[in-house]
Write a protein that holds these residues in place. Structure first.
Motif, PDB file in Angstrom:
ATOM      1  N   LYS A 114      53.094  39.310  26.102  1.00 58.62           N
ATOM      2  CA  LYS A 114      53.502  40.469  26.886  1.00 58.62           C
ATOM      3  C   LYS A 114      53.086  40.250  28.323  1.00 58.62           C
ATOM      4  CE  LYS A 114      53.066  45.444  26.802  1.00 58.62           C
ATOM      5  NZ  LYS A 114      51.886  46.178  27.225  1.00 58.62           N
ATOM      6  N   LEU A 115      54.003  40.563  29.251  1.00 55.43           N
ATOM      7  CA  LEU A 115      53.687  40.454  30.671  1.00 55.43           C
ATOM      8  C   LEU A 115      52.954  41.719  31.092  1.00 55.43           C
ATOM      9  CD1 LEU A 115      54.396  38.119  32.510  1.00 55.43           C
ATOM     10  CD2 LEU A 115      56.381  39.366  33.288  1.00 55.43           C
ATOM     11  N   VAL A 116      51.738  41.592  31.592  1.00 53.32           N
ATOM     12  CA  VAL A 116      50.975  42.772  31.982  1.00 53.32           C
ATOM     13  C   VAL A 116      50.755  42.792  33.496  1.00 53.32           C
ATOM     14  CG1 VAL A 116      49.806  43.084  29.791  1.00 53.32           C
ATOM     15  CG2 VAL A 116      48.806  41.589  31.509  1.00 53.32           C
ATOM     16  N   GLY A 117      50.481  43.967  34.010  1.00 49.52           N
ATOM     17  CA  GLY A 117      50.405  44.145  35.464  1.00 49.52           C
ATOM     18  C   GLY A 117      49.015  43.966  36.037  1.00 49.52           C
ATOM     19  N   SER A 118      48.003  43.929  35.174  1.00 47.75           N
ATOM     20  CA  SER A 118      46.645  43.827  35.714  1.00 47.75           C
ATOM     21  C   SER A 118      45.934  42.622  35.121  1.00 47.75           C
ATOM     22  CB  SER A 118      45.865  45.101  35.384  1.00 47.75           C
ATOM     23  OG  SER A 118      44.486  44.837  35.510  1.00 47.75           O
ATOM     24  N   PRO A 119      45.253  41.818  35.930  1.00 45.80           N
ATOM     25  CA  PRO A 119      44.531  40.656  35.388  1.00 45.80           C
ATOM     26  C   PRO A 119      43.440  41.051  34.409  1.00 45.80           C
ATOM     27  CG  PRO A 119      43.995  41.011  37.690  1.00 45.80           C
ATOM     28  CD  PRO A 119      45.146  41.898  37.384  1.00 45.80           C
ATOM     29  N   LYS A 120      42.955  42.298  34.501  1.00 42.56           N
ATOM     30  CA  LYS A 120      41.877  42.705  33.594  1.00 42.56           C
ATOM     31  C   LYS A 120      42.380  42.863  32.157  1.00 42.56           C
ATOM     32  CE  LYS A 120      39.121  44.873  37.064  1.00 42.56           C
ATOM     33  NZ  LYS A 120      38.780  46.113  37.757  1.00 42.56           N
ATOM     34  N   HIS A 121      43.688  43.027  31.985  1.00 35.26           N
ATOM     35  CA  HIS A 121      44.233  43.155  30.633  1.00 35.26           C
ATOM     36  C   HIS A 121      44.705  41.821  30.075  1.00 35.26           C
ATOM     37  CE1 HIS A 121      45.492  47.428  32.056  1.00 35.26           C
ATOM     38  NE2 HIS A 121      44.202  47.312  31.865  1.00 35.26           N
TER      39      HIS A 121
ATOM     40  N   PRO B  97      43.062  36.269  47.269  1.00 36.38           N
ATOM     41  CA  PRO B  97      43.533  36.969  46.075  1.00 36.38           C
ATOM     42  C   PRO B  97      43.406  36.145  44.808  1.00 36.38           C
ATOM     43  CG  PRO B  97      45.090  37.271  47.848  1.00 36.38           C
ATOM     44  CD  PRO B  97      44.045  36.336  48.347  1.00 36.38           C
ATOM     45  N   LEU B  98      43.676  34.824  44.926  1.00 35.19           N
ATOM     46  CA  LEU B  98      43.584  33.953  43.746  1.00 35.19           C
ATOM     47  C   LEU B  98      42.160  33.952  43.202  1.00 35.19           C
ATOM     48  CD1 LEU B  98      44.792  31.700  41.893  1.00 35.19           C
ATOM     49  CD2 LEU B  98      44.044  30.084  43.592  1.00 35.19           C
ATOM     50  N   LEU B  99      41.174  33.782  44.093  1.00 34.17           N
ATOM     51  CA  LEU B  99      39.780  33.737  43.634  1.00 34.17           C
ATOM     52  C   LEU B  99      39.345  35.093  43.087  1.00 34.17           C
ATOM     53  CD1 LEU B  99      38.235  31.580  46.490  1.00 34.17           C
ATOM     54  CD2 LEU B  99      38.882  30.865  44.201  1.00 34.17           C
ATOM     55  N   LYS B 100      39.817  36.182  43.742  1.00 35.81           N
ATOM     56  CA  LYS B 100      39.471  37.523  43.280  1.00 35.81           C
ATOM     57  C   LYS B 100      40.032  37.757  41.885  1.00 35.81           C
ATOM     58  CE  LYS B 100      38.995  40.647  47.182  1.00 35.81           C
ATOM     59  NZ  LYS B 100      39.793  41.474  48.091  1.00 35.81           N
ATOM     60  N   ILE B 101      41.292  37.393  41.698  1.00 38.25           N
ATOM     61  CA  ILE B 101      41.938  37.616  40.403  1.00 38.25           C
ATOM     62  C   ILE B 101      41.306  36.727  39.348  1.00 38.25           C
ATOM     63  CG2 ILE B 101      44.110  37.116  39.200  1.00 38.25           C
ATOM     64  CD1 ILE B 101      45.473  38.433  41.653  1.00 38.25           C
ATOM     65  N   TYR B 102      40.882  35.539  39.740  1.00 36.21           N
ATOM     66  CA  TYR B 102      40.195  34.667  38.778  1.00 36.21           C
ATOM     67  C   TYR B 102      38.903  35.315  38.292  1.00 36.21           C
ATOM     68  CZ  TYR B 102      38.052  30.645  36.641  1.00 36.21           C
ATOM     69  OH  TYR B 102      37.459  29.809  35.735  1.00 36.21           O
ATOM     70  N   ASP B 103      38.190  35.982  39.213  1.00 37.77           N
ATOM     71  CA  ASP B 103      36.965  36.683  38.800  1.00 37.77           C
ATOM     72  C   ASP B 103      37.276  37.843  37.856  1.00 37.77           C
ATOM     73  OD1 ASP B 103      35.287  35.079  40.116  1.00 37.77           O
ATOM     74  OD2 ASP B 103      35.138  36.310  41.931  1.00 37.77           O
ATOM     75  N   MET B 104      38.435  38.497  38.086  1.00 42.52           N
ATOM     76  CA  MET B 104      38.775  39.669  37.284  1.00 42.52           C
ATOM     77  C   MET B 104      39.179  39.322  35.862  1.00 42.52           C
ATOM     78  SD  MET B 104      41.045  42.149  39.560  1.00 42.52           S
ATOM     79  CE  MET B 104      40.731  42.384  41.279  1.00 42.52           C
ATOM     80  N   LEU B 105      39.672  38.096  35.622  1.00 45.94           N
ATOM     81  CA  LEU B 105      40.153  37.737  34.288  1.00 45.94           C
ATOM     82  C   LEU B 105      39.002  37.776  33.289  1.00 45.94           C
ATOM     83  CD1 LEU B 105      42.365  34.651  35.146  1.00 45.94           C
ATOM     84  CD2 LEU B 105      43.191  36.753  34.159  1.00 45.94           C
ATOM     85  N   PRO B 106      39.258  38.276  32.065  1.00 45.22           N
ATOM     86  CA  PRO B 106      38.197  38.254  31.050  1.00 45.22           C
ATOM     87  C   PRO B 106      37.973  36.835  30.524  1.00 45.22           C
ATOM     88  CG  PRO B 106      40.208  39.156  30.135  1.00 45.22           C
ATOM     89  CD  PRO B 106      40.483  38.915  31.580  1.00 45.22           C
ATOM     90  N   ASN B 107      36.778  36.594  29.986  1.00 45.42           N
ATOM     91  CA  ASN B 107      36.466  35.284  29.402  1.00 45.42           C
ATOM     92  C   ASN B 107      37.133  35.136  28.039  1.00 45.42           C
ATOM     93  OD1 ASN B 107      34.879  34.049  31.377  1.00 45.42           O
ATOM     94  ND2 ASN B 107      33.154  35.369  30.832  1.00 45.42           N
ATOM     95  N   PRO B 108      37.558  33.964  27.582  1.00 46.90           N
ATOM     96  CA  PRO B 108      37.603  32.731  28.353  1.00 46.90           C
ATOM     97  C   PRO B 108      38.760  32.762  29.347  1.00 46.90           C
ATOM     98  CG  PRO B 108      38.566  32.400  26.195  1.00 46.90           C
ATOM     99  CD  PRO B 108      38.075  33.794  26.219  1.00 46.90           C
TER     100      PRO B 108
END
Ligand code: SF4
Ligand code: SF4
Lengths: 157, 140
Positions: B44-51, B68-79
């Protein structure tokens, strides 16, 4: 309330509604699809035409002693097909399985060695022109003498 | 454990454009459209990196889009699983050594899978997703 609990319990034991990712087959690539180029070192005469026409500077040809090193950085390739169109000996083709998908960047690097022959007069290393001669004069015909000479010896009378 | 099974069966995907020409972005959208339709597989395509479980990166990472790339990388959940799509995001492609290019992406963030091509074919993007899903199964 009761029907809801029944549905919830039913849902736990139902199989998933989605298909399994590992077993699914997507539609095939269309015919004549422009994929990554594939280089055949046995047909290549190291003329450098592909290096000249490549817009992304993917191809690097250099000579190391008695061999030509043909290097391709396919991670930069735009799959335009210019090298395929202009190669005089059809040494480059589109890949049957069009694109690379890897977890390792080194898979994109292609390094091929092309063997050279010796000039008939002075012994300098020159590419083998047999394929070009076959194309120009027909298969099996004798190869003209000037094609087996290095550029320096060609100019001498 | 439940997270691992859920992620390998229905990964949610976030799509990040770091200055690409829109070619790869259109192919990603084509992957979710009717012909290749990966939504039936649970993607599913989602709108927020946190999901998101998987981040698809396109484009050669311009100076503007680095932050923005580094910020969004931080926002992604592990792994954190990054899949680079297209020649530009793998090696900056034809934009290599351009005055506004600080990428490619693998210089700035760790990348799991690479999908070659310009622009990448939807089928190959799907194969790249499969490689990313293997990471969830192994449990990095
Ligand atoms: S154009 Fe063909 S023959 Fe010439 S160097 Fe390139 S691959 Fe080799
Ligand atoms: S397909 Fe185009 S970009 Fe790729 S190596 Fe050939 S000429 Fe260069």
């Amino acid at each position: 309330m009761l029907p809801l609990i029944r549905i919830l319990i039913e849902n736990i034991f139902k199989p998933p509604i989605t298909e399994d990712i590992s077993s699914v087959n997507l539609p095939k690539h269309p015919k004549g699809f422009h994929g990554h180029p594939e280089h055949d070192p046995t047909r290549c005469i190291a003329c450098g035409i592909c290096q000249y026409f490549c817009p992304a500077k993917v191809i690097k040809i250099s000579q190391i002693d008695d061999k030509i090193n043909y290097h391709m950085d396919l991670d930069q390739c735009t799959c335009c097909g210019q090298c395929i169109d202009y190669c005089p000996t059809n040494a480059i083709k589109h890949r049957p399985n069009p694109y690379f998908v890897t977890t390792n960047l080194d898979d994109f690097k292609v390094d091929h060695q092309i063997n050279l022959i010796k000039c008939a007069k002075c012994g300098a290393f020159i590419p083998d022109m047999t394929l070009i001669a076959n194309k120009l004069f027909g298969e099996g015909k004798p190869i003209p003498k000037h094609l087996s000479l290095c550029p320096k010896c060609k100019r001498k009378p | 454990m439940i997270f691992k099974i859920g992620r390998s069966k229905s990964p949610w995907i976030f799509h990040l454009n770091t200055g690409s020409c829109n070619g790869c972005d259109i192919e990603i959208v084509a992957l979710f459209a009717s012909r290749y339709d990966v939504e039936r597989l649970g993607c599913k395509l989602v709108g927020s990196p946190k999901h998101a479980d998987i981040c698809l990166v396109t484009g050669p990472v311009t100076a503007r889009s680095k932050e923005p790339l580094l910020k969004i990388y931080d926002m992604l959940p592990n792994p954190k699983v990054i899949v680079c799509v297209g020649a530009c995001s793998i090696s900056s492609g034809v934009f290599t050594d351009g005055y506004s290019i600080v990428g490619p992406a693998h210089k700035l963030i760790p990348v799991t899978a690479y999908v070659g091509g310009c622009s990448a074919h939807p089928k190959n993007i799907f194969l790249g997703l499969k490689k990313a899903i293997e990471v969830f199964k192994e449990g990095r």
